[in-house]
Scaffold this motif. Sequence first.
Motif, PDB file in Angstrom:
ATOM      1  N   HIS A   1       0.976  -1.082   0.066  1.00 34.65           N
ATOM      2  CA  HIS A   1       0.026   0.062  -0.058  1.00 34.65           C
ATOM      3  C   HIS A   1       0.847   0.933  -0.032  1.00 34.65           C
ATOM      4  O   HIS A   1       1.640   1.403   1.055  1.00 34.65           O
ATOM      5  CB  HIS A   1      -0.796  -0.135   1.258  1.00 34.65           C
ATOM      6  CG  HIS A   1      -2.035   0.886   1.207  1.00 34.65           C
ATOM      7  ND1 HIS A   1      -1.610   2.217   1.037  1.00 34.65           N
ATOM      8  CD2 HIS A   1      -3.256   0.680   1.346  1.00 34.65           C
ATOM      9  CE1 HIS A   1      -2.833   2.867   0.845  1.00 34.65           C
ATOM     10  NE2 HIS A   1      -3.913   2.106   1.193  1.00 34.65           N
TER      11      HIS A   1
ATOM     12  N   TYR B   1     -13.471   7.866   4.865  1.00 27.97           N
ATOM     13  CA  TYR B   1     -12.952   8.058   6.020  1.00 27.97           C
ATOM     14  C   TYR B   1     -13.641   9.391   6.656  1.00 27.97           C
ATOM     15  O   TYR B   1     -12.805  10.209   7.404  1.00 27.97           O
ATOM     16  CB  TYR B   1     -11.498   8.181   6.337  1.00 27.97           C
ATOM     17  CG  TYR B   1     -10.694   7.318   5.502  1.00 27.97           C
ATOM     18  CD1 TYR B   1     -10.988   5.886   5.940  1.00 27.97           C
ATOM     19  CD2 TYR B   1     -10.042   7.359   4.237  1.00 27.97           C
ATOM     20  CE1 TYR B   1     -10.413   4.755   5.189  1.00 27.97           C
ATOM     21  CE2 TYR B   1      -9.588   6.244   3.348  1.00 27.97           C
ATOM     22  CZ  TYR B   1      -9.784   4.948   3.824  1.00 27.97           C
ATOM     23  OH  TYR B   1      -9.197   3.884   3.358  1.00 27.97           O
TER      24      TYR B   1
ATOM     25  N   THR C   1      -2.145   6.644   1.712  1.00 31.58           N
ATOM     26  CA  THR C   1      -3.200   6.841   1.152  1.00 31.58           C
ATOM     27  C   THR C   1      -3.214   8.335   0.429  1.00 31.58           C
ATOM     28  O   THR C   1      -2.227   8.852   0.582  1.00 31.58           O
ATOM     29  CB  THR C   1      -4.382   7.105   2.245  1.00 31.58           C
ATOM     30  OG1 THR C   1      -5.633   7.145   1.703  1.00 31.58           O
ATOM     31  CG2 THR C   1      -4.259   8.350   3.187  1.00 31.58           C
TER      32      THR C   1
HETATM   33  C1  LIG Z   1      -4.899  -3.044   3.379  1.00 28.73           C
HETATM   34  C2  LIG Z   1      -5.701  -1.864   2.798  1.00 28.73           C
HETATM   35  N1  LIG Z   1      -5.990  -1.987   1.509  1.00 28.73           N
HETATM   36  C3  LIG Z   1      -6.652  -0.760   1.092  1.00 28.73           C
HETATM   37  C4  LIG Z   1      -7.034   0.329   1.948  1.00 28.73           C
HETATM   38  C5  LIG Z   1      -7.536   1.673   1.086  1.00 28.73           C
HETATM   39  O1  LIG Z   1      -6.819   2.314   1.035  1.00 28.73           O
HETATM   40  P1  LIG Z   1      -7.064   3.916   0.391  1.00 28.73           P
HETATM   41  O2  LIG Z   1      -8.407   4.481   1.122  1.00 28.73           O
HETATM   42  O3  LIG Z   1      -6.060   4.992   0.486  1.00 28.73           O
HETATM   43  O4  LIG Z   1      -7.403   3.462  -1.379  1.00 28.73           O
HETATM   44  C6  LIG Z   1      -6.524   0.404   3.295  1.00 28.73           C
HETATM   45  C7  LIG Z   1      -6.821   1.535   4.070  1.00 28.73           C
HETATM   46  O5  LIG Z   1      -6.443   1.571   5.317  1.00 28.73           O
HETATM   47  C8  LIG Z   1      -5.887  -0.835   3.720  1.00 28.73           C
HETATM   48  O6  LIG Z   1      -5.532  -0.906   5.216  1.00 28.73           O
END
Ligand SMILES: Cc1ncc(COP(=O)(O)O)c(C=O)c1O
Length: 378
Positions: free
Chosen positions: A181, A356, A184
Motif C-alpha cells: 500500500h 474516512y 493513502t
Molecule cells: C489493506 C488496505 N487496503 C486498502 C486500503 C484503502 O486505502 P485507500 O483508501 O488509500 O485507497 C487500506 C486503508 O487503510 C488498507 O489498509
Amino acid sequence: MDVSNPVWASPIEFLQTVNPENPVMFFAPKALQARTQQFLKGFPGLVTYAVKANPDISVLQSLVSHGITGFDVASPEEIQLMRSLAPEAALHYHNPVRARSEIEFAQRMGVKSYSVDSRSELAKLAEILDPEGVEISVRFALPVDGASYNFGAKFGAIPAAAADLLREVARLGFITSMTFHPGTQCTDAEAWHKYILAAADIAANAGVKIERLNVGGGFPSQRSNEAGDLDEIFGVIDQATTEAFGDNRPALVCEPGRALVADAFALSVGIKAIRDGADVFLNDGIYGGLSEQHLIGLTQRLLAVHPDGTLVAGEGVPHRLFGPTCDSMDMMPGVTHLPAELAEGDYIIFYSLGAYSTATATRFNGFGDLQLATVHTL
Ligand SMILES: Cc1ncc(COP(=O)(O)O)c(C=O)c1O
C-alpha cells in the motif's frame, strides 16, 4: 446511512431550500457509478473495494450492482456485512494482524485470501487454515514518497523479510501472492512503479513465482490540485508489471477505498461564528465529517455559500478554521482562504469527503448530528 428523499439537484439547492442547522453529507450516486466504471474499465486486473473507507449500505449496494466483485475486509463485522450483501463476492482479509478467533471466523465465512507481514502472524494462519486453495499475500513496505501519510509505519515487512516470508508461504503450500500500500492519497504514479519493481526483486530473491500482485489502496481522489489522473496511474502499473516480471507477470489486483468513494460525496458545514472577525467556527470538525483533514490536509476543493444559495463574494482572506467541540485539537490545519464577505450563518461545502468521514465520525461533545441527502450532481 439513511439517505433522505427527495433527490436534490445539487448541494446548493438543498442549502437554500432547507437552511440546515446541522452539517449535511451529500451523496451523488451517479458520481460513484462513473468512478466505478473508470476503475473497472481502466485498471488492468481485479478491482476490489476497501470497505473501511465508507461501509455505508447504499455505497456497498451501488458498488455490487455496478460490477465490483471483490472486497478488502478488515474485521469480522466487515466480513459479515459483505457476506450478507454479496454472498458470492471474493473477500480479501488484508488486515495483516488478526486474533485467532477472527481467523477462525473468516475461515467459517469462506474467506480464501489473507495478507501477512510477519512470521508470527503467518504461523497463526498456518495453524488454523488448510492451505488448499487459500492465498496468502506478503505485504511489504518501502520508504517511498507521494502519499499524504506513510502507511509503512504500521504494516509491511522490509524487502529481505518479505522474501523470507514468501518462501515460507510457498513451503507451507498456500497460494503465493504479494501486496503493498503506497500510502493513502498517493498522487505520484512513480510510487507504484518503484513498488512493483521491488515486488519482482523480492519474488526473485525468494525464488518464488507469485500468482497475484495487489497494488493497494492509495489511489488519489480529486481533493487536491495535484491529484493527477487515475488512468495514467493505471497505465504506469500495467507497464511496470510487464517491465518487472516479464513472462512471470502475476495477475493484478487493486483495493482502492478513497479513490472509489471520496469524490461522490461533499459535506456542507454551517458557520457558527467568526470570532472577532478572524477565527471561523464551523458546526462540524475533526470529530465529525472532517475527521481526517488534520492528518492529510484540508481538501482544496471548497465553496462558500450564503443561505439564499448565492456564492459568497470577495477576495480570499486567510482564516483559521475550528470545529465546534471544546477540544483544542479540533481545528483544520494551517490557514484557509475564504471570500471576504463570509458571515455567520453562511455555509462551506467541502468536496471529496466520502472516504474516512462518515466511517469515523463521532458525536463527541454532543456535536456531529449529520444529516444526509442525495443529489444528482455535486
Ligand atoms: C489493506 C488496505 N487496503 C486498502 C486500503 C484503502 O486505502 P485507500 O483508501 O488509500 O485507497 C487500506 C486503508 O487503510 C488498507 O489498509
